[in-house]
Design a protein around this motif. Structure first.
Motif, PDB file in Angstrom:
ATOM      1  N   LEU A  66      -8.446   9.636  -9.060  1.00  0.00           N
ATOM      2  CA  LEU A  66      -9.477   9.722  -8.018  1.00  0.00           C
ATOM      3  C   LEU A  66     -10.276   8.421  -7.926  1.00  0.00           C
ATOM      4  CD1 LEU A  66     -10.703  13.381  -8.628  1.00  0.00           C
ATOM      5  CD2 LEU A  66      -9.732  12.510  -6.488  1.00  0.00           C
ATOM      6  N   ARG A  67     -10.540   7.816  -9.059  1.00  0.00           N
ATOM      7  CA  ARG A  67     -11.245   6.525  -9.037  1.00  0.00           C
ATOM      8  C   ARG A  67     -10.392   5.455  -8.345  1.00  0.00           C
ATOM      9  NH1 ARG A  67     -12.299   8.065 -14.655  1.00  0.00           N
ATOM     10  NH2 ARG A  67     -14.429   8.869 -14.786  1.00  0.00           N
ATOM     11  N   VAL A  68      -9.075   5.493  -8.621  1.00  0.00           N
ATOM     12  CA  VAL A  68      -8.175   4.554  -7.951  1.00  0.00           C
ATOM     13  C   VAL A  68      -8.160   4.822  -6.452  1.00  0.00           C
ATOM     14  CG1 VAL A  68      -5.805   3.726  -7.762  1.00  0.00           C
ATOM     15  CG2 VAL A  68      -6.744   4.263 -10.009  1.00  0.00           C
ATOM     16  N   CYS A  69      -8.191   6.098  -6.057  1.00  0.00           N
ATOM     17  CA  CYS A  69      -8.240   6.442  -4.633  1.00  0.00           C
ATOM     18  C   CYS A  69      -9.472   5.839  -3.962  1.00  0.00           C
ATOM     19  CB  CYS A  69      -8.256   7.971  -4.454  1.00  0.00           C
ATOM     20  SG  CYS A  69      -6.640   8.735  -4.586  1.00  0.00           S
ATOM     21  N   GLY A  70     -10.598   5.874  -4.675  1.00  0.00           N
ATOM     22  CA  GLY A  70     -11.811   5.258  -4.138  1.00  0.00           C
ATOM     23  C   GLY A  70     -11.625   3.777  -3.881  1.00  0.00           C
TER      24      GLY A  70
ATOM     25  N   CYS B 236     -15.838  12.837  -9.754  1.00  0.00           N
ATOM     26  CA  CYS B 236     -14.988  11.807  -9.141  1.00  0.00           C
ATOM     27  C   CYS B 236     -14.556  12.210  -7.732  1.00  0.00           C
ATOM     28  CB  CYS B 236     -13.756  11.547 -10.000  1.00  0.00           C
ATOM     29  SG  CYS B 236     -14.100  10.664 -11.542  1.00  0.00           S
ATOM     30  N   ALA B 237     -14.261  13.498  -7.529  1.00  0.00           N
ATOM     31  CA  ALA B 237     -13.860  13.985  -6.211  1.00  0.00           C
ATOM     32  C   ALA B 237     -15.004  13.856  -5.212  1.00  0.00           C
ATOM     33  CB  ALA B 237     -13.393  15.432  -6.307  1.00  0.00           C
ATOM     34  N   ILE B 238     -16.207  14.160  -5.657  1.00  0.00           N
ATOM     35  CA  ILE B 238     -17.388  14.056  -4.773  1.00  0.00           C
ATOM     36  C   ILE B 238     -17.631  12.601  -4.377  1.00  0.00           C
ATOM     37  CG2 ILE B 238     -19.902  14.320  -4.681  1.00  0.00           C
ATOM     38  CD1 ILE B 238     -19.527  16.757  -6.596  1.00  0.00           C
ATOM     39  N   SER B 239     -17.627  11.719  -5.356  1.00  0.00           N
ATOM     40  CA  SER B 239     -17.862  10.292  -5.083  1.00  0.00           C
ATOM     41  C   SER B 239     -16.801   9.726  -4.150  1.00  0.00           C
ATOM     42  CB  SER B 239     -17.881   9.495  -6.392  1.00  0.00           C
ATOM     43  OG  SER B 239     -18.917   9.931  -7.244  1.00  0.00           O
ATOM     44  N   CYS B 240     -15.544  10.104  -4.407  1.00  0.00           N
ATOM     45  CA  CYS B 240     -14.447   9.587  -3.600  1.00  0.00           C
ATOM     46  C   CYS B 240     -14.534  10.104  -2.163  1.00  0.00           C
ATOM     47  CB  CYS B 240     -13.122   9.987  -4.232  1.00  0.00           C
ATOM     48  SG  CYS B 240     -11.731   9.018  -3.654  1.00  0.00           S
ATOM     49  N   MET B 241     -14.903  11.362  -1.990  1.00  0.00           N
ATOM     50  CA  MET B 241     -15.032  11.901  -0.640  1.00  0.00           C
ATOM     51  C   MET B 241     -16.166  11.218   0.110  1.00  0.00           C
ATOM     52  SD  MET B 241     -13.762  13.765   1.647  1.00  0.00           S
ATOM     53  CE  MET B 241     -12.691  15.042   0.980  1.00  0.00           C
ATOM     54  N   GLY B 242     -17.232  10.863  -0.596  1.00  0.00           N
ATOM     55  CA  GLY B 242     -18.312  10.114   0.048  1.00  0.00           C
ATOM     56  C   GLY B 242     -17.799   8.795   0.606  1.00  0.00           C
ATOM     57  N   LEU B 243     -16.937   8.092  -0.161  1.00  0.00           N
ATOM     58  CA  LEU B 243     -16.340   6.842   0.317  1.00  0.00           C
ATOM     59  C   LEU B 243     -15.416   7.081   1.506  1.00  0.00           C
ATOM     60  CD1 LEU B 243     -15.439   5.031  -3.028  1.00  0.00           C
ATOM     61  CD2 LEU B 243     -16.964   4.155  -1.252  1.00  0.00           C
TER      62      LEU B 243
ATOM     63  N   PRO C 214      -3.602  11.482   4.416  1.00  0.00           N
ATOM     64  CA  PRO C 214      -3.073  11.750   3.066  1.00  0.00           C
ATOM     65  C   PRO C 214      -4.133  11.601   1.978  1.00  0.00           C
ATOM     66  CG  PRO C 214      -1.514  10.440   4.317  1.00  0.00           C
ATOM     67  CD  PRO C 214      -2.758  10.515   5.143  1.00  0.00           C
ATOM     68  N   ILE C 215      -4.961  10.553   2.081  1.00  0.00           N
ATOM     69  CA  ILE C 215      -6.015  10.359   1.083  1.00  0.00           C
ATOM     70  C   ILE C 215      -7.041  11.480   1.177  1.00  0.00           C
ATOM     71  CG2 ILE C 215      -7.936   8.875   0.384  1.00  0.00           C
ATOM     72  CD1 ILE C 215      -6.247   6.450   1.179  1.00  0.00           C
ATOM     73  N   TYR C 216      -7.438  11.800   2.392  1.00  0.00           N
ATOM     74  CA  TYR C 216      -8.424  12.864   2.596  1.00  0.00           C
ATOM     75  C   TYR C 216      -7.913  14.193   2.032  1.00  0.00           C
ATOM     76  CZ  TYR C 216     -11.089  16.508   4.959  1.00  0.00           C
ATOM     77  OH  TYR C 216     -11.840  17.640   5.225  1.00  0.00           O
ATOM     78  N   ASP C 217      -6.673  14.526   2.313  1.00  0.00           N
ATOM     79  CA  ASP C 217      -6.128  15.832   1.918  1.00  0.00           C
ATOM     80  C   ASP C 217      -6.121  16.020   0.396  1.00  0.00           C
ATOM     81  OD1 ASP C 217      -5.751  16.527   4.550  1.00  0.00           O
ATOM     82  OD2 ASP C 217      -3.626  15.959   4.601  1.00  0.00           O
ATOM     83  N   VAL C 218      -5.684  14.987  -0.348  1.00  0.00           N
ATOM     84  CA  VAL C 218      -5.608  15.163  -1.803  1.00  0.00           C
ATOM     85  C   VAL C 218      -7.002  15.237  -2.424  1.00  0.00           C
ATOM     86  CG1 VAL C 218      -3.354  14.045  -2.006  1.00  0.00           C
ATOM     87  CG2 VAL C 218      -5.419  12.666  -2.274  1.00  0.00           C
ATOM     88  N   ILE C 219      -7.950  14.512  -1.850  1.00  0.00           N
ATOM     89  CA  ILE C 219      -9.315  14.554  -2.385  1.00  0.00           C
ATOM     90  C   ILE C 219      -9.974  15.887  -2.040  1.00  0.00           C
ATOM     91  CG2 ILE C 219     -11.601  13.472  -2.329  1.00  0.00           C
ATOM     92  CD1 ILE C 219     -10.089  10.836  -1.718  1.00  0.00           C
ATOM     93  N   MET C 220      -9.726  16.356  -0.821  1.00  0.00           N
ATOM     94  CA  MET C 220     -10.292  17.643  -0.408  1.00  0.00           C
ATOM     95  C   MET C 220      -9.772  18.783  -1.271  1.00  0.00           C
ATOM     96  SD  MET C 220     -12.502  18.831   1.684  1.00  0.00           S
ATOM     97  CE  MET C 220     -13.038  20.308   2.561  1.00  0.00           C
ATOM     98  N   SER C 221      -8.503  18.698  -1.648  1.00  0.00           N
ATOM     99  CA  SER C 221      -7.934  19.755  -2.497  1.00  0.00           C
ATOM    100  C   SER C 221      -8.641  19.803  -3.852  1.00  0.00           C
ATOM    101  CB  SER C 221      -6.427  19.523  -2.698  1.00  0.00           C
ATOM    102  OG  SER C 221      -6.191  18.362  -3.475  1.00  0.00           O
ATOM    103  N   ARG C 222      -9.064  18.669  -4.353  1.00  0.00           N
ATOM    104  CA  ARG C 222      -9.811  18.628  -5.610  1.00  0.00           C
ATOM    105  C   ARG C 222     -11.281  18.993  -5.408  1.00  0.00           C
ATOM    106  NH1 ARG C 222      -7.442  19.474 -10.331  1.00  0.00           N
ATOM    107  NH2 ARG C 222      -5.536  18.250 -10.558  1.00  0.00           N
TER     108      ARG C 222
ATOM    109  N   ILE D 298       0.825  -1.216   0.000  1.00  0.00           N
ATOM    110  CA  ILE D 298       0.000   0.000   0.000  1.00  0.00           C
ATOM    111  C   ILE D 298       0.858   1.265   0.000  1.00  0.00           C
ATOM    112  CG2 ILE D 298      -1.579   1.393   1.392  1.00  0.00           C
ATOM    113  CD1 ILE D 298      -2.975  -0.760  -0.147  1.00  0.00           C
ATOM    114  N   LYS D 299       1.922   1.268   0.764  1.00  0.00           N
ATOM    115  CA  LYS D 299       2.758   2.473   0.841  1.00  0.00           C
ATOM    116  C   LYS D 299       3.362   2.799  -0.523  1.00  0.00           C
ATOM    117  CE  LYS D 299       6.559   4.571   3.432  1.00  0.00           C
ATOM    118  NZ  LYS D 299       7.560   4.386   4.529  1.00  0.00           N
ATOM    119  N   ALA D 300       3.917   1.782  -1.178  1.00  0.00           N
ATOM    120  CA  ALA D 300       4.540   1.988  -2.488  1.00  0.00           C
ATOM    121  C   ALA D 300       3.515   2.356  -3.548  1.00  0.00           C
ATOM    122  CB  ALA D 300       5.297   0.733  -2.913  1.00  0.00           C
ATOM    123  N   LEU D 301       2.300   1.815  -3.425  1.00  0.00           N
ATOM    124  CA  LEU D 301       1.266   2.033  -4.436  1.00  0.00           C
ATOM    125  C   LEU D 301       0.543   3.360  -4.241  1.00  0.00           C
ATOM    126  CD1 LEU D 301      -0.184   0.763  -6.868  1.00  0.00           C
ATOM    127  CD2 LEU D 301      -1.753  -0.334  -5.253  1.00  0.00           C
ATOM    128  N   SER D 302       0.271   3.709  -2.980  1.00  0.00           N
ATOM    129  CA  SER D 302      -0.543   4.895  -2.713  1.00  0.00           C
ATOM    130  C   SER D 302       0.178   6.199  -3.036  1.00  0.00           C
ATOM    131  CB  SER D 302      -1.003   4.907  -1.252  1.00  0.00           C
ATOM    132  OG  SER D 302       0.099   4.984  -0.371  1.00  0.00           O
TER     133      SER D 302
END
Length: 415
Positions: free
Chosen positions: A301-305, A349-356, A328-336, A278-282
């Protein structure tokens, strides 16, 4: 050449004449002089045309054509490959490309045209003869995998395309079948997965962007046909994904292909398979969210979901410490999510991902939760993003975490 033009012009009506023409074409290929590459090329192109336009009448010649295409798929009289086959997968991943193993003996070599014609003819055979799939796996599949190392890039793309057609035919013919018959195409394909991954990893280390894009296209189709086939190979594929997303020379097209494959592999395998990586991939995926080109950002963003679902697949019981990845995941999605000046696809995609993120990590977000929920409410007020925002709140409301929505509930209801 005239036979090729005739078959293309009259189509299936040329069928009754194949008994006279096909043996001649095969003879042209096998008996032409070493310098007569054009004759071999046109003969193979004519056979390709017959396969596609006269499938019924050419049936009796398919075995001969298969043998012919496999012979000329590696036809390269002016090239010597001295590289030895490495059967050790672990050592294979560490080896560097060695151009000194390849010796060129003719700068004006035209044999690549013959190999390309053979590859496209083989693809036509695969597309038109689904009943030959098992035979193709025994005879053609190993040869195609071996030819991933093709030195001419245009030919290599045709080899990739022929292999992709083989995978697609397998998916079409064996959909819903159980892989217990050792003669079935799916079972035979499974036996080749390790070789495919080794050969593709070699291609992902090449400098050519086009080659890497083609390699990811093969991997994508492989995962579609055999959804869980890469469980034992994820670790060896991570460096290729990471390099495709992080290398400065990577194009938007390559990054998009790498992200699509990553999303497919995340959705088709057990979450625990990815936990060691996960660390190397994320890291490269989260960086890709900040890309300027909207298609790369949307796919990231879809991959983040999917990453959210992988790092915390079960909210009540899990054996993986997902907390370091929450912010880290929250911050990058929030910026979008808060950026209004971006493409519609990225916004959705940003809205859907933040919902998840909220529905999965809500109890770990603390003061950030009251900050992002009003932004989602604001998106409900926009006609363009309203439906996506409503769906996001539906996901949040259904969370087993019982997310506290009191700070925005009145506004959500009114919307």
């Amino acid at each position: 050449m005239k036979m090729l033009q005739s078959s293309r012009a009259v189509g299936y009506r040329f069928g009754p004449h194949l008994g006279e023409t096909v043996p001649v074409l095969i003879s042209y290929c096998t008996n032409a002089s070493e310098n007569d590459e054009e004759l071999r090329e046109y003969s193979l192109q004519a056979l390709e045309s017959f396969l596609l336009r006269c499938p019924r009448d050419i049936s009796s010649y398919c075995d001969q054509i298969l043998s012919l295409t496999l012979e000329y798929l590696s036809y390269d009289p002016n090239f010597t490959d001295t590289m030895e086959e490495d059967t050790d997968e672990e050592n294979f991943e560490e080896e560097e490309d060695d151009d000194s193993a390849n010796e060129y003996t003719d700068d004006e070599d035209a044999s690549w045209k013959v190999r390309r014609a053979a590859a496209t003819c083989l693809a036509a055979l695969i597309v038109s003869r689904p009943e030959m799939l098992s035979k193709l796996y025994v005879e053609a599949c190993p040869k195609l995998i071996d030819r991933f190392k093709e030195r001419e890039e245009n030919v290599k793309m045709d080899v990739f395309n022929a292999f992709i057609e083989l995978l697609r035919q397998t998916g079409n013919v064996t959909k819903g079948q159980i892989d217990i018959d050792e003669s079935s195409p799916r079972w035979l394909l499974k036996q080749e997965v390790a070789k495919i991954v080794r050969s593709i990893n070699r291609q992902l280390r090449e400098k050519s962007i086009k080659t890497k894009v083609g390699a990811f296209a093969v991997l994508k189709e492989l995962v579609v046909v055999l959804p869980d086939c890469l469980a034992d190979h994820i670790g060896s594929l991570i460096p290729g994904i990471e390099k495709a997303l992080s290398d400065k020379s990577s194009t938007s097209n390559l990054k998009t292909e790498a992200l699509i494959f990553t999303r497919l592999v995340l959705t088709s395998h057990s979450p625990s398979v990815f936990h060691p990586y996960i660390k190397a991939l994320s890291s490269p995926v989260l960086s890709a969210v900040g890309e300027r080109y909207y298609k790369v950002t949307a796919e990231a963003l879809r991959v983040c979901g999917e990453l959210v679902c992988v790092v915390c697949p079960n909210i009540e019981v899990h054996g993986f410490d997902f907390k370091p990845y929450v912010h880290p995941i929250y911050d990058v999605i929030m910026s979008r999510l808060t950026n209004q000046d971006q493409d519609q696809e990225v916004k959705e995609c940003a809205i859907s991902c933040m919902g998840l993120v909220v529905s999965t990590f809500g109890d770990n977000l603390g003061h950030q939760l009251p900050a992002c929920l009003p932004v989602l409410v604001d998106r409900m007020g926009n006609e363009i993003t309203r439906l996506t925002a409503v769906k996001a709140f539906a996901v949040i409301a259904a969370s087993p975490l019982c997310i506290d929505l009191s700070c925005v509930l009145e506004h959500v209801i009114s919307q």
